[in-house]
Scaffold this active site. Structure first.
Site, short mmCIF file in Angstrom:
data_model
loop_
_atom_site.label_atom_id
_atom_site.label_comp_id
_atom_site.label_asym_id
_atom_site.label_seq_id
_atom_site.Cartn_x
_atom_site.Cartn_y
_atom_site.Cartn_z
CE LYS A 73 -3.87 -1.93 2.63
NZ LYS A 73 -4.76 -1.65 3.77
CG MET A 211 -9.25 -10.12 14.94
SD MET A 211 -8.36 -9.16 13.69
CE MET A 211 -6.66 -9.35 14.19
P1 NAD Z 1 -2.13 -2.88 12.50
O1 NAD Z 1 -1.22 -4.04 12.75
O2 NAD Z 1 -1.77 -1.88 11.48
O3 NAD Z 1 -2.34 -2.11 13.92
C1 NAD Z 1 -2.48 -2.83 15.11
C2 NAD Z 1 -2.98 -1.91 16.21
O4 NAD Z 1 -3.30 -2.72 17.36
C3 NAD Z 1 -1.91 -0.91 16.67
O5 NAD Z 1 -2.53 0.32 17.02
C4 NAD Z 1 -1.35 -1.57 17.92
O6 NAD Z 1 -0.78 -0.65 18.83
C5 NAD Z 1 -2.62 -2.19 18.50
N1 NAD Z 1 -2.34 -3.24 19.47
C6 NAD Z 1 -1.58 -4.36 19.28
N2 NAD Z 1 -1.53 -5.08 20.43
C7 NAD Z 1 -2.27 -4.40 21.34
C8 NAD Z 1 -2.59 -4.63 22.72
N3 NAD Z 1 -2.13 -5.69 23.38
N4 NAD Z 1 -3.39 -3.73 23.34
C9 NAD Z 1 -3.85 -2.63 22.69
N5 NAD Z 1 -3.57 -2.36 21.41
C10 NAD Z 1 -2.78 -3.23 20.74
O7 NAD Z 1 -3.56 -3.52 12.22
P2 NAD Z 1 -4.73 -2.96 11.28
O8 NAD Z 1 -4.56 -3.50 9.93
O9 NAD Z 1 -4.86 -1.50 11.47
O10 NAD Z 1 -5.99 -3.70 11.94
C11 NAD Z 1 -6.52 -3.26 13.19
C12 NAD Z 1 -7.90 -3.82 13.37
O11 NAD Z 1 -8.75 -3.30 12.37
C13 NAD Z 1 -7.96 -5.34 13.24
O12 NAD Z 1 -8.76 -5.82 14.27
C14 NAD Z 1 -8.61 -5.58 11.90
O13 NAD Z 1 -9.44 -6.73 11.92
C15 NAD Z 1 -9.48 -4.35 11.77
N6 NAD Z 1 -9.76 -4.00 10.38
C16 NAD Z 1 -11.04 -4.05 9.99
C17 NAD Z 1 -11.37 -3.71 8.71
C18 NAD Z 1 -12.81 -3.77 8.30
O14 NAD Z 1 -13.09 -3.58 7.12
N7 NAD Z 1 -13.73 -3.98 9.22
C19 NAD Z 1 -10.39 -3.30 7.79
C20 NAD Z 1 -9.07 -3.25 8.23
C21 NAD Z 1 -8.76 -3.61 9.54
#
Ligand code: NAD
Length: 287
Positions: A73, A211
């Site tokens: 991306k 999740m």
């Molecule tokens: P990412 O890896 O880019 O970010 C992870 C985030 O989780 C960071 O902010 C990190 O600090 C936090 N994190 C990790 N461990 C943690 C903990 N123990 N306590 C608190 N925070 C913690 O991930 P992403 O791609 O941004 O995905 C994040 C969420 O968004 C996921 O649950 C994913 O399923 C969801 N998501 C949903 C959609 C949708 O269309 N519904 C699309 C993209 C992502």
């Protein structure tokens, strides 16, 4: 399906790795067929180093558009001709559209999230929001909330490698959306979190907590929920996270992550085709 594809069929595709699990080809090909559009959507497993060659191919084959997923991306945002405002602020794009040889990159995670709130009757304009997380999904949501007129975005993240990204988002939004107040605090600071939730209209979890396999975890204590608070999750597996279930128990409007996923596709489809995505028919097809 095969009879639909002919010598004029326009190509769209998903690029990244891995892509084999993606639901995008089924979703878009169903819709092209439903709408009688002469397009086909494929998925190609490529890495970051191959992205310049991907862009040569996009131009050579005059592809109509498509998507980029991890880890492509960010490099994609450097290779497109133009960026949408959100994609420019974030420096990443998950969608491209080729209009007569000009390739524009968009990022639609945040647009899909806000659209899902909208269809659930929640307008973000003028609203005070709390967003947990600073990863890909969280950043896209924070930027879109600011672009769409939220009055406050209070970002909370644990003290990990994502924290500095929250600070960078705050700086970029101060320059681009100065009317939106953006703050960054540590998620470990329970007092600051409680104060922010008490002050907020909308609270959003955009971390991986909740999740699978973290489905027993919720980052906001249920005692902070009140009936006039909107609680939204990006997590869609499980469909109802612990946070969403607890918010429902208190009587909050609780909005899960499944709609965000759907509405990203809806927004992308309209960028590719200029048409409304056939939501009801697609949901029947999926069932
Ligand atoms: P990412 O890896 O880019 O970010 C992870 C985030 O989780 C960071 O902010 C990190 O600090 C936090 N994190 C990790 N461990 C943690 C903990 N123990 N306590 C608190 N925070 C913690 O991930 P992403 O791609 O941004 O995905 C994040 C969420 O968004 C996921 O649950 C994913 O399923 C969801 N998501 C949903 C959609 C949708 O269309 N519904 C699309 C993209 C992502």
């Amino acid at each position: 399906m095969e009879r639909r594809i002919n010598g004029h069929t326009g190509l769209l595709a998903l690029f990244g790795t891995p892509v084999g699990h993606s639901g995008s080809p089924a979703m878009y090909n169903f819709s092209f067929q439903h709408d009688g559009l002469d397009y086909a959507y494929m998925a190609f497993d490529v890495n970051v180093e191959q992205m310049p060659a991907v862009f040569d191919s996009i131009r050579l084959f005059n592809m109509r558009g498509g998507n980029f997923t991890m880890p492509c991306k960010n490099i994609a945002a450097e290779l497109v001709d133009k960026l949408s405002p959100a994609a420019e602020i974030i420096g990443a794009c998950n969608v491209f559209v080729n209009d007569a040889g000009v390739i524009t990159g968009h990022i639609t995670d945040g647009v899909g999230f806000v659209k899902n709130l909208e269809v659930n009757g929640v307008d973000v304009k003028g609203k005070k929001t709390v967003v947990l997380g600073a990863g890909g999904a969280a950043t896209a949501i924070q930027v879109q909330l600011a672009l769409d007129g939220a009055s406050e975005v209070a970002i909370f993240n644990i003290d990990d490698e994502f924290y500095s990204r929250a600070e960078s988002t705050k700086e970029k939004l101060a320059a681009r959306c100065p009317e939106c107040k953006v703050t960054v605090e540590h998620l470990e600071d329970k007092e600051a979190l409680a104060a922010a939730v008490n002050n907020a209209d909308i609270v959003i979890n955009a971390t991986i907590m909740g999740m699978k396999p973290h489905e027993d975890v919720t980052l906001i204590d249920k005692s902070l929920f009140r009936k006039d608070l909107v609680v939204a999750d990006t997590v869609y597996n499980p469909e109802k996270t612990k946070m969403i279930l607890e918010a429902e128990e208190v009587g909050c409007q609780a909005i899960g992550g499944k709609g965000m996923l759907l509405y990203q596709g809806v927004v992308n489809y309209s960028l590719f085709t200029g048409k409304d995505f056939p939501i009801e028919e697609y949901q029947k097809f999926q069932a």
